[in-house]
Design an enzyme around this catalytic site. Structure first.
Site, PDB file in Angstrom:
ATOM      1  N   SER A  95      -8.176   9.929   6.854  1.00 54.85           N
ATOM      2  CA  SER A  95      -6.784  10.228   6.491  1.00 54.85           C
ATOM      3  C   SER A  95      -6.715  10.629   5.024  1.00 54.85           C
ATOM      4  O   SER A  95      -5.981  11.541   4.641  1.00 54.85           O
ATOM      5  CB  SER A  95      -5.897   9.004   6.733  1.00 54.85           C
ATOM      6  OG  SER A  95      -5.893   8.682   8.102  1.00 54.85           O
ATOM      7  N   LYS A 133       0.852  -1.187   0.000  1.00 49.73           N
ATOM      8  CA  LYS A 133       0.000   0.000   0.000  1.00 49.73           C
ATOM      9  C   LYS A 133       0.891   1.243   0.000  1.00 49.73           C
ATOM     10  O   LYS A 133       1.714   1.408   0.909  1.00 49.73           O
ATOM     11  CB  LYS A 133      -0.872  -0.048   1.266  1.00 49.73           C
ATOM     12  CG  LYS A 133      -2.182   0.684   1.127  1.00 49.73           C
ATOM     13  CD  LYS A 133      -3.107   0.290   2.278  1.00 49.73           C
ATOM     14  CE  LYS A 133      -4.170   1.327   2.533  1.00 49.73           C
ATOM     15  NZ  LYS A 133      -5.020   0.973   3.671  1.00 49.73           N
TER      16      LYS A 133
HETATM   17  O1  PNS Z   1      -6.843   2.007   8.721  1.00 46.56           O
HETATM   18  P1  PNS Z   1      -7.274   0.904   7.806  1.00 46.56           P
HETATM   19  O2  PNS Z   1      -6.430   0.928   6.544  1.00 46.56           O
HETATM   20  O3  PNS Z   1      -8.750   0.934   7.533  1.00 46.56           O
HETATM   21  O4  PNS Z   1      -6.954  -0.491   8.562  1.00 46.56           O
HETATM   22  C1  PNS Z   1      -7.187  -1.718   7.933  1.00 46.56           C
HETATM   23  C2  PNS Z   1      -6.621  -2.897   8.766  1.00 46.56           C
HETATM   24  C3  PNS Z   1      -5.168  -2.665   9.107  1.00 46.56           C
HETATM   25  C4  PNS Z   1      -7.413  -3.041  10.046  1.00 46.56           C
HETATM   26  C5  PNS Z   1      -6.815  -4.175   7.902  1.00 46.56           C
HETATM   27  O5  PNS Z   1      -6.307  -3.953   6.613  1.00 46.56           O
HETATM   28  C6  PNS Z   1      -6.117  -5.405   8.490  1.00 46.56           C
HETATM   29  O6  PNS Z   1      -6.515  -5.910   9.506  1.00 46.56           O
HETATM   30  N1  PNS Z   1      -5.036  -5.867   7.830  1.00 46.56           N
HETATM   31  C7  PNS Z   1      -4.236  -6.986   8.283  1.00 46.56           C
HETATM   32  C8  PNS Z   1      -4.401  -8.211   7.386  1.00 46.56           C
HETATM   33  C9  PNS Z   1      -5.579  -9.028   7.800  1.00 46.56           C
HETATM   34  O7  PNS Z   1      -5.717  -9.477   8.925  1.00 46.56           O
HETATM   35  N2  PNS Z   1      -6.502  -9.235   6.839  1.00 46.56           N
HETATM   36  C10 PNS Z   1      -7.741  -9.957   7.062  1.00 46.56           C
HETATM   37  C11 PNS Z   1      -8.760  -9.032   7.680  1.00 46.56           C
HETATM   38  S1  PNS Z   1     -10.335  -9.712   7.571  1.00 46.56           S
END
Ligand code: PNS
Length: 173
Positions: free
Chosen positions: A139, A52
């Site tokens: 953000s 990202k």
């Molecule tokens: O601030 P954001 O970008 O909305 O946060 C998103 C986040 C970090 C919570 C999400 O992308 C995440 O949990 N990523 C880690 C990978 C993961 O566990 N994926 C499966 C989630 S169902």
């Protein structure tokens, strides 16, 4: 949920507040302040996601968040990659905190919460609503507004605004 000293079987609640925090906004800060009233320890988990494209490096985001939350007791900062539920589990957390601003957030958040529950049924996602003064802050929009010359004061902590001005407008702080 916070523990009660009068009980013998005390259960300490560790919560994770995960996100990209690129950058950390006053909406995020509002959520941290609400979460620490519910948990004994709160870990702000910054996602290390090389795919990202981010404005700030993970190290910059750690510093940025630290500047803002260092005075709040029982709040820690960590980074993670891989599955959020595995990070939560390694950290001894039983709760994942996510903020809901508008109904448009709900569908994606519900999907994530249910997937995380399927992966780790023992970890509960708790949705908190940001205060209404913060419910429109994201953000992404903060970056867009400052890039286009708009006023973002009050939307991010002053130290974060300084970092954004330096990074996006080339201003020396
Ligand atoms: O601030 P954001 O970008 O909305 O946060 C998103 C986040 C970090 C919570 C999400 O992308 C995440 O949990 N990523 C880690 C990978 C993961 O566990 N994926 C499966 C989630 S169902």
């Amino acid at each position: 949920m916070a523990h009660d000293d009068s009980t013998t079987s005390e259960k300490r609640i560790v919560a994770i507040y995960p996100g990209s925090f690129d950058p950390f906004t006053n909406g995020h800060l509002d959520l941290v302040e609400r979460s620490i009233r519910l948990a004994d320890r709160l870990i702000i988990g910054i996602l290390r996601n090389e795919q990202k494209a981010a404005l700030f490096t993970v190290d910059e985001r750690i510093e940025m968040v630290r500047e803002v939350v260092s005075a709040i007791p029982n709040v820690e900062i960590a980074t993670f990659d891989g599955l959020l539920v595995d990070f939560a589990s390694r950290s001894g957390a039983s709760v994942i905190i996510r903020g809901i601003r508008a109904i448009s957030d709900y569908e994606y958040e519900l999907q994530m919460a249910l997937m995380n529950r399927r992966l780790r049924p023992d970890i509960e996602t708790v949705f908190l609503m940001a205060g209404e003064a913060h419910s429109f802050i994201s953000s992404r929009l903060v970056k867009e507004v400052i890039r286009l010359g708009g006023n973002i004061s009050g939307l991010v902590p002053p130290s974060v605004e300084g970092r954004l001005r330096k990074r996006l407008l080339g201003e020396q702080q």
